[in-house]
Design a protein around this motif. Sequence first.
Motif, PDB file in Angstrom:
ATOM      1  N   MET A 168       0.841  -1.179   0.000  1.00 29.23           N
ATOM      2  CA  MET A 168       0.000   0.000   0.000  1.00 29.23           C
ATOM      3  C   MET A 168       0.890   1.249   0.000  1.00 29.23           C
ATOM      4  O   MET A 168       1.804   1.370   0.806  1.00 29.23           O
ATOM      5  CB  MET A 168      -0.914  -0.041   1.232  1.00 29.23           C
ATOM      6  N   ASP A 169       0.636   2.179  -0.908  1.00 27.28           N
ATOM      7  CA  ASP A 169       1.451   3.382  -1.031  1.00 27.28           C
ATOM      8  C   ASP A 169       1.365   4.285   0.185  1.00 27.28           C
ATOM      9  O   ASP A 169       2.297   5.032   0.467  1.00 27.28           O
ATOM     10  CB  ASP A 169       1.064   4.159  -2.283  1.00 27.28           C
ATOM     11  N   LEU A 170       0.250   4.249   0.898  1.00 31.28           N
ATOM     12  CA  LEU A 170       0.133   5.071   2.099  1.00 31.28           C
ATOM     13  C   LEU A 170       1.143   4.638   3.151  1.00 31.28           C
ATOM     14  O   LEU A 170       1.767   5.477   3.818  1.00 31.28           O
ATOM     15  CB  LEU A 170      -1.282   5.005   2.668  1.00 31.28           C
ATOM     16  N   ILE A 171       1.326   3.363   3.290  1.00 33.47           N
ATOM     17  CA  ILE A 171       2.290   2.845   4.270  1.00 33.47           C
ATOM     18  C   ILE A 171       3.707   3.206   3.841  1.00 33.47           C
ATOM     19  O   ILE A 171       4.552   3.563   4.672  1.00 33.47           O
ATOM     20  CB  ILE A 171       2.132   1.317   4.439  1.00 33.47           C
ATOM     21  N   LYS A 172       3.975   3.157   2.533  1.00 34.71           N
ATOM     22  CA  LYS A 172       5.286   3.534   2.012  1.00 34.71           C
ATOM     23  C   LYS A 172       5.608   4.983   2.381  1.00 34.71           C
ATOM     24  O   LYS A 172       6.730   5.300   2.783  1.00 34.71           O
ATOM     25  CB  LYS A 172       5.322   3.362   0.495  1.00 34.71           C
ATOM     26  N   SER A 173       4.603   5.855   2.267  1.00 33.70           N
ATOM     27  CA  SER A 173       4.835   7.267   2.600  1.00 33.70           C
ATOM     28  C   SER A 173       5.165   7.438   4.080  1.00 33.70           C
ATOM     29  O   SER A 173       5.926   8.331   4.449  1.00 33.70           O
ATOM     30  CB  SER A 173       3.635   8.128   2.211  1.00 33.70           C
ATOM     31  N   LEU A 174       4.616   6.592   4.942  1.00 38.61           N
ATOM     32  CA  LEU A 174       4.963   6.646   6.369  1.00 38.61           C
ATOM     33  C   LEU A 174       6.442   6.342   6.583  1.00 38.61           C
ATOM     34  O   LEU A 174       7.128   7.038   7.338  1.00 38.61           O
ATOM     35  CB  LEU A 174       4.120   5.648   7.174  1.00 38.61           C
ATOM     36  N   PHE A 175       6.939   5.317   5.924  1.00 36.27           N
ATOM     37  CA  PHE A 175       8.345   4.945   6.066  1.00 36.27           C
ATOM     38  C   PHE A 175       9.283   6.022   5.514  1.00 36.27           C
ATOM     39  O   PHE A 175      10.303   6.338   6.121  1.00 36.27           O
ATOM     40  CB  PHE A 175       8.627   3.604   5.382  1.00 36.27           C
ATOM     41  N   VAL A 176       8.918   6.589   4.368  1.00 30.10           N
ATOM     42  CA  VAL A 176       9.747   7.625   3.765  1.00 30.10           C
ATOM     43  C   VAL A 176       9.783   8.852   4.671  1.00 30.10           C
ATOM     44  O   VAL A 176      10.852   9.413   4.936  1.00 30.10           O
ATOM     45  CB  VAL A 176       9.237   7.978   2.348  1.00 30.10           C
ATOM     46  N   SER A 177       8.630   9.263   5.171  1.00 28.62           N
ATOM     47  CA  SER A 177       8.584  10.428   6.059  1.00 28.62           C
ATOM     48  C   SER A 177       9.298  10.159   7.380  1.00 28.62           C
ATOM     49  O   SER A 177       9.948  11.055   7.930  1.00 28.62           O
ATOM     50  CB  SER A 177       7.136  10.823   6.335  1.00 28.62           C
ATOM     51  N   ALA A 178       9.200   8.944   7.879  1.00 29.46           N
ATOM     52  CA  ALA A 178       9.909   8.601   9.119  1.00 29.46           C
ATOM     53  C   ALA A 178      11.416   8.691   8.916  1.00 29.46           C
ATOM     54  O   ALA A 178      12.142   9.138   9.819  1.00 29.46           O
ATOM     55  CB  ALA A 178       9.516   7.199   9.578  1.00 29.46           C
ATOM     56  N   SER A 179      11.900   8.311   7.734  1.00 29.11           N
ATOM     57  CA  SER A 179      13.339   8.437   7.479  1.00 29.11           C
ATOM     58  C   SER A 179      13.733   9.910   7.438  1.00 29.11           C
ATOM     59  O   SER A 179      14.808  10.288   7.902  1.00 29.11           O
ATOM     60  CB  SER A 179      13.735   7.717   6.185  1.00 29.11           C
ATOM     61  N   LYS A 207      14.496  -1.582  -0.928  1.00 24.74           N
ATOM     62  CA  LYS A 207      13.721  -2.573  -1.673  1.00 24.74           C
ATOM     63  C   LYS A 207      12.505  -3.053  -0.890  1.00 24.74           C
ATOM     64  O   LYS A 207      11.462  -3.314  -1.460  1.00 24.74           O
ATOM     65  CB  LYS A 207      14.613  -3.770  -2.030  1.00 24.74           C
ATOM     66  N   GLU A 208      12.650  -3.170   0.412  1.00 26.00           N
ATOM     67  CA  GLU A 208      11.547  -3.637   1.254  1.00 26.00           C
ATOM     68  C   GLU A 208      10.366  -2.670   1.217  1.00 26.00           C
ATOM     69  O   GLU A 208       9.223  -3.069   1.118  1.00 26.00           O
ATOM     70  CB  GLU A 208      12.050  -3.800   2.699  1.00 26.00           C
TER      71      GLU A 208
END
Length: 136
Positions: free
Chosen positions: A1-12, A56-57
């Motif tokens: 899900m792209d929404l979850i991806k955005s959480l990881f990117v913003s957390a970084s 990649k994950e």
Amino acid sequence: MDLIKSLFVSASGLKAQNGRMRIIAENVANADSTGRTPGEDPYRRKIATFKSHFDKEVGGEMVQLGKLSEDTTPFEVRYEPGHPAADEKGYVKAPNVNTLVETVDMREAQRSYEANLNVIEATRRMVQKTIDILRA
């Protein structure tokens, strides 16, 4: 899900800006630190760098604090003949830290941190709305 991806990117992004703010705080804390002995160099300003890598994950570009670099601008020299680090002419090397520059850098890092936090909050709200719709 792209929404979850955005959480990881913003957390970084949060983590990287947090590290940047820590380095800026170290610079400010050492703005008046001189050497202990004549001729000894004082504290040298550190500069945060960033690097990105593809995770990649997560399936997206992540940012992280890169290698620290040192500011190579020359040290300020002040006339303080009574200072323990004064040379034979009475001059003391002072750090190359400009607190005004550090304040501006801190404000920029703070705004970037807040922007990433806003993305996380907006994403969290969208995920919650999606869950609410699916329950109905």
